[in-house]
Every structure is written in structure tokens, then in C-alpha cells.
Design a protein around this motif. Structure first.
Motif, PDB file in Angstrom:
ATOM      1  N   ALA A  31       0.849  -1.199   0.000  1.00  0.00           N
ATOM      2  CA  ALA A  31       0.000   0.000   0.000  1.00  0.00           C
ATOM      3  C   ALA A  31       0.880   1.243   0.000  1.00  0.00           C
ATOM      4  CB  ALA A  31      -0.917  -0.007   1.218  1.00  0.00           C
ATOM      5  N   GLY A  32       2.042   1.124   0.634  1.00  0.00           N
ATOM      6  CA  GLY A  32       2.964   2.256   0.718  1.00  0.00           C
ATOM      7  C   GLY A  32       3.640   2.602  -0.583  1.00  0.00           C
ATOM      8  N   THR A  33       3.805   1.623  -1.484  1.00  0.00           N
ATOM      9  CA  THR A  33       4.466   1.919  -2.758  1.00  0.00           C
ATOM     10  C   THR A  33       3.473   2.537  -3.744  1.00  0.00           C
ATOM     11  OG1 THR A  33       4.068  -0.371  -3.465  1.00  0.00           O
ATOM     12  CG2 THR A  33       6.209   0.111  -2.504  1.00  0.00           C
ATOM     13  N   MET A  34       2.693   3.495  -3.257  1.00  0.00           N
ATOM     14  CA  MET A  34       1.652   4.125  -4.074  1.00  0.00           C
ATOM     15  C   MET A  34       2.228   5.095  -5.106  1.00  0.00           C
ATOM     16  SD  MET A  34       0.109   6.531  -1.041  1.00  0.00           S
ATOM     17  CE  MET A  34       0.143   5.240   0.171  1.00  0.00           C
ATOM     18  N   GLY A  93      12.496   3.004   2.481  1.00  0.00           N
ATOM     19  CA  GLY A  93      11.784   4.157   3.050  1.00  0.00           C
ATOM     20  C   GLY A  93      12.559   5.447   2.859  1.00  0.00           C
ATOM     21  N   PHE A  94      13.834   5.445   3.213  1.00  0.00           N
ATOM     22  CA  PHE A  94      14.657   6.653   3.074  1.00  0.00           C
ATOM     23  C   PHE A  94      14.908   7.006   1.600  1.00  0.00           C
ATOM     24  CE2 PHE A  94      15.858   5.395   7.458  1.00  0.00           C
ATOM     25  CZ  PHE A  94      15.505   6.576   8.095  1.00  0.00           C
ATOM     26  N   LEU A  95      15.046   5.978   0.753  1.00  0.00           N
ATOM     27  CA  LEU A  95      15.289   6.237  -0.673  1.00  0.00           C
ATOM     28  C   LEU A  95      14.056   6.850  -1.343  1.00  0.00           C
ATOM     29  CD1 LEU A  95      17.324   3.051  -1.660  1.00  0.00           C
ATOM     30  CD2 LEU A  95      18.153   5.411  -1.661  1.00  0.00           C
ATOM     31  N   PHE A  96      12.856   6.398  -0.954  1.00  0.00           N
ATOM     32  CA  PHE A  96      11.622   6.996  -1.497  1.00  0.00           C
ATOM     33  C   PHE A  96      11.535   8.478  -1.140  1.00  0.00           C
ATOM     34  CE2 PHE A  96       9.030   2.964  -2.243  1.00  0.00           C
ATOM     35  CZ  PHE A  96       8.843   3.239  -3.589  1.00  0.00           C
ATOM     36  N   ILE A  97      11.868   8.808   0.089  1.00  0.00           N
ATOM     37  CA  ILE A  97      11.832  10.209   0.523  1.00  0.00           C
ATOM     38  C   ILE A  97      12.832  11.040  -0.277  1.00  0.00           C
ATOM     39  CG2 ILE A  97      12.309  11.762   2.465  1.00  0.00           C
ATOM     40  CD1 ILE A  97      11.248   9.488   4.306  1.00  0.00           C
ATOM     41  N   ALA A  98      14.025  10.466  -0.519  1.00  0.00           N
ATOM     42  CA  ALA A  98      15.083  11.195  -1.242  1.00  0.00           C
ATOM     43  C   ALA A  98      14.770  11.359  -2.724  1.00  0.00           C
ATOM     44  CB  ALA A  98      16.415  10.463  -1.068  1.00  0.00           C
ATOM     45  N   LEU A 117      16.178  -1.590  -6.901  1.00  0.00           N
ATOM     46  CA  LEU A 117      17.174  -2.594  -6.519  1.00  0.00           C
ATOM     47  C   LEU A 117      17.027  -2.949  -5.040  1.00  0.00           C
ATOM     48  CD1 LEU A 117      20.898  -2.697  -7.553  1.00  0.00           C
ATOM     49  CD2 LEU A 117      20.280  -3.007  -5.167  1.00  0.00           C
ATOM     50  N   VAL A 118      16.944  -1.925  -4.192  1.00  0.00           N
ATOM     51  CA  VAL A 118      16.827  -2.150  -2.746  1.00  0.00           C
ATOM     52  C   VAL A 118      15.442  -2.694  -2.386  1.00  0.00           C
ATOM     53  CG1 VAL A 118      16.875  -1.040  -0.481  1.00  0.00           C
ATOM     54  CG2 VAL A 118      18.553  -0.388  -2.219  1.00  0.00           C
ATOM     55  N   ALA A 119      14.390  -2.149  -3.004  1.00  0.00           N
ATOM     56  CA  ALA A 119      13.016  -2.561  -2.679  1.00  0.00           C
ATOM     57  C   ALA A 119      12.773  -4.022  -3.021  1.00  0.00           C
ATOM     58  CB  ALA A 119      12.013  -1.669  -3.408  1.00  0.00           C
ATOM     59  N   ASP A 120      13.267  -4.478  -4.180  1.00  0.00           N
ATOM     60  CA  ASP A 120      12.979  -5.842  -4.615  1.00  0.00           C
ATOM     61  C   ASP A 120      13.919  -6.881  -4.025  1.00  0.00           C
ATOM     62  OD1 ASP A 120      10.744  -5.101  -5.919  1.00  0.00           O
ATOM     63  OD2 ASP A 120      11.376  -5.670  -7.920  1.00  0.00           O
ATOM     64  N   MET A 121      14.877  -6.456  -3.193  1.00  0.00           N
ATOM     65  CA  MET A 121      15.621  -7.423  -2.379  1.00  0.00           C
ATOM     66  C   MET A 121      14.675  -8.090  -1.379  1.00  0.00           C
ATOM     67  SD  MET A 121      19.156  -5.338  -1.577  1.00  0.00           S
ATOM     68  CE  MET A 121      19.764  -6.585  -0.430  1.00  0.00           C
ATOM     69  N   PHE A 122      13.574  -7.404  -1.067  1.00  0.00           N
ATOM     70  CA  PHE A 122      12.601  -7.893  -0.086  1.00  0.00           C
ATOM     71  C   PHE A 122      11.901  -9.168  -0.557  1.00  0.00           C
ATOM     72  CE2 PHE A 122       8.234  -7.933   1.589  1.00  0.00           C
ATOM     73  CZ  PHE A 122       8.459  -7.852   2.949  1.00  0.00           C
ATOM     74  N   PHE A 174       5.762  11.018  -1.911  1.00  0.00           N
ATOM     75  CA  PHE A 174       7.069  10.422  -1.615  1.00  0.00           C
ATOM     76  C   PHE A 174       7.285  10.303  -0.103  1.00  0.00           C
ATOM     77  CE2 PHE A 174       7.832  12.001  -5.959  1.00  0.00           C
ATOM     78  CZ  PHE A 174       8.390  10.869  -6.525  1.00  0.00           C
ATOM     79  N   TRP A 175       6.861  11.329   0.653  1.00  0.00           N
ATOM     80  CA  TRP A 175       7.013  11.283   2.102  1.00  0.00           C
ATOM     81  C   TRP A 175       6.191  10.147   2.707  1.00  0.00           C
ATOM     82  CZ3 TRP A 175      10.470  13.297   5.241  1.00  0.00           C
ATOM     83  CH2 TRP A 175      11.194  14.425   4.828  1.00  0.00           C
ATOM     84  N   VAL A 176       4.933  10.009   2.292  1.00  0.00           N
ATOM     85  CA  VAL A 176       4.065   8.951   2.832  1.00  0.00           C
ATOM     86  C   VAL A 176       4.601   7.577   2.442  1.00  0.00           C
ATOM     87  CG1 VAL A 176       1.741   7.950   2.780  1.00  0.00           C
ATOM     88  CG2 VAL A 176       2.031  10.432   2.891  1.00  0.00           C
ATOM     89  N   ASP A 177       5.068   7.437   1.189  1.00  0.00           N
ATOM     90  CA  ASP A 177       5.666   6.169   0.743  1.00  0.00           C
ATOM     91  C   ASP A 177       6.828   5.772   1.643  1.00  0.00           C
ATOM     92  OD1 ASP A 177       3.987   5.640  -1.297  1.00  0.00           O
ATOM     93  OD2 ASP A 177       5.406   5.958  -2.913  1.00  0.00           O
ATOM     94  N   GLY A 178       7.715   6.723   1.873  1.00  0.00           N
ATOM     95  CA  GLY A 178       8.884   6.445   2.698  1.00  0.00           C
ATOM     96  C   GLY A 178       8.520   6.085   4.121  1.00  0.00           C
ATOM     97  N   ILE A 179       7.591   6.846   4.713  1.00  0.00           N
ATOM     98  CA  ILE A 179       7.203   6.617   6.110  1.00  0.00           C
ATOM     99  C   ILE A 179       6.528   5.258   6.287  1.00  0.00           C
ATOM    100  CG2 ILE A 179       5.641   7.422   7.941  1.00  0.00           C
ATOM    101  CD1 ILE A 179       6.275  10.304   6.900  1.00  0.00           C
TER     102      ILE A 179
END
Length: 419
Positions: A31-34, A93-98, A117-122, A174-179
Motif C-alpha cells: 500500500a505504501g508503494t503508491m 523508506g529513506f530512498l523513497f523520501i530522497a 534494486l533495494v526494494a525488490d531485495m525484499f 514520496f514522504w508517505v511512501d517512505g514513512i
């Protein structure tokens, strides 16, 4: 009605508490990766990039997904699924904000590549965790629960995202995605701590087999790439077909596409629960699901009647509900003989590859050959997928027969010695 509701709720029984927590973490994460559904709009409307530039940026998105899935699998085998999941969620989270502070073409290509790259390591780490927290007999239903969480996340995400853009602009998105990613990390740390979580199916392989040497698994992966390319047309070329060939409004298109998610939420778990009690094999069920999905495109050319669109959507939805859970369960079973992270990474990569080529190829085919010919070609790809899954089924049956033959003499010798 009460009995029907109880029967539906009973399909969720038997799943471990850890699987439910994993589903909640996945729901928050997805839901966060909106920002993802609005990425092309953000790039064209807010940053004024050309469609060509957006195409290259989206290619960086797909490439990051492929490398991230591979790297996540490698790291899972080296340091364990828990550390990889925690790092991926927190760093994403931090990369989305940046990401909102990048405005040039080059920086966005690199930024989006790094985020994916970082997100899909999950993903491969999550699949290995799912296997560990599930009893062997519940793995397919556990996968189905995670799929429900993903579908709910993807359904809620765009709606919430649209509201955030309207009230807070793209920056707020971007802020909500990261948080939300950071919140998912906190939930993970609090409820799935390895010292507290109960592992139900721990697999230790002394001499692990490489997934690259597993012929059956490689055949399966090719089939999944083809299935992914076919399936993804419903989210790229099909909405255009609804509008241009059948003159549906945006509301009607939304309702038709929304039917897919609603039916999955309502019927997938009971369907999987019922199929678990049948004698069908995983490969046989995947094959049947691929036939249904391919048929959903073929029937579109039979009649100009718009009602066929509903039938096509129903066929595709049932095909998806069968193929995805059982393909995931098949991958988890094969992973028990080797490096689990490597196996699940390749499974994730198969669909990342489908994303890279599926949308682009579908659009180009429609542009050059028209919708009718495109649906024939897509059906042909589905038929090739069915052929590979049929070959996989035959290959596995042959290997099973060979193992039985090699065991029989040993049993006979044992009986003779006993006598």
C-alpha cells in the motif's frame, strides 16, 4: 448465509501467527508503494519529461527490479531472510523520501534504479521467510494469503495516492511512501524477531543444488516469463482495447478491472482450499490456469459484443487465481533441495523480465498489427507456456519413475537379506 461465512473463514484456519504478521507487513509495504502507479504522470506532468525519456526511466525501473531480486536471493542465502527484509524495508523508506529531490534525467534513472534494486531485495527474502513460517501442508494457502495482502495493498494504494496528490502534491506522496516503509520495518522488528518467531519448516541443505543446474526449474521459469508477459497485457494494452475498440468509459474500465481484485479477494482462498483436497498436481493446475488465461484473449476475437469482455476477465481471473499460488508453491518446493534464496530470486526475476518486455512488446504489437492480431499472438505465447508446463509435467513424472525403479532393487535385496 452464516454457514457460508463460516466456511469462508475456515479456509484461513491453520495458518501460523507469523504468516499473518508477514501478510500485514506486506500489506503496509505494498500500500505504501503508491508512488509507482503515478510515476509516469509525475515524470511527464511535474517534471515535463518526454515519453521517450519516461520509457528509459521505466527501463531503469525494470533493470533495478531484476538485479534487486537476484541480489536479495544471494544475500538471503548468506545472512538470512530476516536481515535482508529489515534492511530492504528501512533503506527503501529513506530512498523513497530522497527520490523527490532528483530532477534531472540521469539522476532519476539512477535513483529509480537504486530504489527498485533495494526494494525488490525484499521479495525473495519474504518468500523464504514464508516457507520457514508455514507448515508444509499450508504453504499454498500461506502464499495465497500474501497474494491477498498484495492485492489489497495495490487496490488501496492508488486510491490513497490520488487523495494525497490532490491534497499534498506529489512531494507528499514520496514522504508517505517512505514513512510507510519505515513503519513496516518497525512492525517486522517487533513481531518477527528471530528469537521470538516460531519456525515451522526449517530447511538445512548440506550440499545445496544450484538452481541453474535444475533443468525442471529452468523450464518452469521460462514458462513463468511467458505467463507473465501474457498476464500483464491486462494492465497495459487491455485498458486501451476497452476504450478504443469497445468505447468503454474510464468508470466502466475501472469497474471491469476492479472486478479482478474483488473476485480474488472473495474466491481465491476458498478455491485453493478446495484444490488442496483434490488429486491434481501443481504442474497440472498451473497448466490449466495458463489455458484459461490464454483463452481469455482468444475469445475476444470471436464477437464484437462487449459482454465478451466480462467473460474474458472472468477466465483470466480464475487462471490467475490458480497459476500464481501454485507456481509459487512449486518454486518453494524446488528450493528445498538447494539455496532457497537463489531459487526464489530467480522466481521473482522471471516476473521482472516479464515486466521489462511485456508492456513494451504489447504496445508495439497493437501499434503495428492491431488488437485482433495482437490477441492471436498473445494466445500463441500462452499456448507455448502450456506446452512447456506439459513438458515439465512429463519430465517430472519420468524422473519420479526412474527414482522408483532405482529404489525397487534395494527393497528386494533388503527383503532377501531379512529372509
Amino acid at each position: 448465509m452464516k454457514r457460508l461465512l463460516n466456511n469462508y473463514l475456515n479456509t484461513f484456519k491453520g495458518l501460523s501467527q507469523e504468516v499473518w504478521w508477514l501478510a500485514l507487513i506486506t500489506l503496509i509495504n505494498r500500500a505504501g508503494t503508491m508512488v509507482i502507479p503515478f510515476l509516469s504522470l509525475y515524470l511527464t506532468e511535474s517534471l515535463n519529461f518526454s515519453l521517450s525519456d519516461v520509457g528509459w526511466i521505466m527501463s531503469a525501473f525494470g533493470l533495478g527490479s531484476v538485479i534487486g531480486s537476484w541480489l536479495g536471493g544471494r544475500m538471503t542465502d548468506k545472512v538470512g531472510y530476516y536481515k535482508v527484509m529489515a534492511f530492504s524495508l528501512l533503506a527503501t523508506g529513506f530512498l523513497f523520501i530522497a527520490l523527490q529531490f532528483l530532477h534531472t534525467f540521469e539522476s532519476l534513472c539512477f535513483g529509480i534504479f537504486l530504489v527498485m534494486l533495494v526494494a525488490d531485495m525484499f521479495r525473495p527474502a519474504m518468500f523464504v521467510a514464508l516457507s520457514a513460517y508455514s507448515k508444509p501442508e499450508n504453504k499454498t494457502r500461506s502464499v495465497t494469503l500474501i497474494r491477498l495482502a498484495i492485492n489489497l495493498g495495490f487496490s488501496a494504494g492508488p486510491a490513497i495516492g490520488g487523495l494525497i496528490i490532490t491534497t499534498l502534491s506529489y512531494g507528499g506522496l514520496f514522504w508517505v511512501d517512505g514513512i510507510t516503509c519505515i513503519i513496516a520495518t518497525l512492525v517486522l522488528v517487533m513481531v518477527l524477531n528471530p528469537k521470538k518467531a516460531k519456525v515451522l519448516d526449517e530447511v538445512v541443505v548440506n550440499n545445496p543444488k544450484s538452481a541453474y543446474d535444475d533443468k525442471a526449474f529452468l523450464m518452469f521459469l521460462v514458462a513463468m516469463v511467458l505467463f507473465g508477459i501474457v498476464f500483464l497485457q491486462y494492465f497495459s494494452t487491455m485498458p486501451l482495447y476497452y476504450k478504443e475498440a469497445h468505447l468503454l468509459t474510464e468508470l466502466e474500465i475501472g469497474i471491469l478491472l476492479g472486478t479482478n481484485g474483488f473476485l480474488i479477494f472473495l474466491l481465491e482462498m476458498p478455491l485453493i482450499k478446495w484444490l488442496e483436497n483434490t488429486r491434481f498436481t501443481k504442474t497440472g493446475l498451473m497448466l490449466f490456469g495458463a489455458i484459461l488465461t490464454g483463452s481469455s484473449f482468444l475469445i475476444l476475437n470471436f464477437t464484437p459484443w462487449s459482454g465478451v469482455l466480462v467473460l474474458g476477465m472472468l477466465l483470466m481471473t480464475v487462471g490467475e487465481m490458480i497459476t500464481f499460488p501454485y507456481s509459487n508453491a512449486f518454486a518453494l518446493d524446488r528450493a528445498k533441495k538447494g539455496n532457497q534464496g537463489e531459487y526464489m530470486a530467480l522466481y521473482s526475476i522471471a516476473f521482472s523480465i516479464a515486466h521489462i518486455f511485456g508492456h513494451n512488446a504489447g504496445m508495439r504489437l497493437v501499434d503495428k498489427l492491431g488488437y485482433d492480431n495482437t490477441w492471436y499472438i498473445v494466445t500463441l505465447l500462452a499456448a507455448f507456456c502450456v506446452f512447456l508446463l506439459f513438458g515439465l509435467s512429463r519430465y517430472l513424472n519420468m524422473k519420479k519413475a526412474q527414482r522408483q525403479k532405482s529404489v525397487e532393487p534395494l527393497i528386494e535385496n533388503t527383503l532377501i537379506e531379512h529372509e
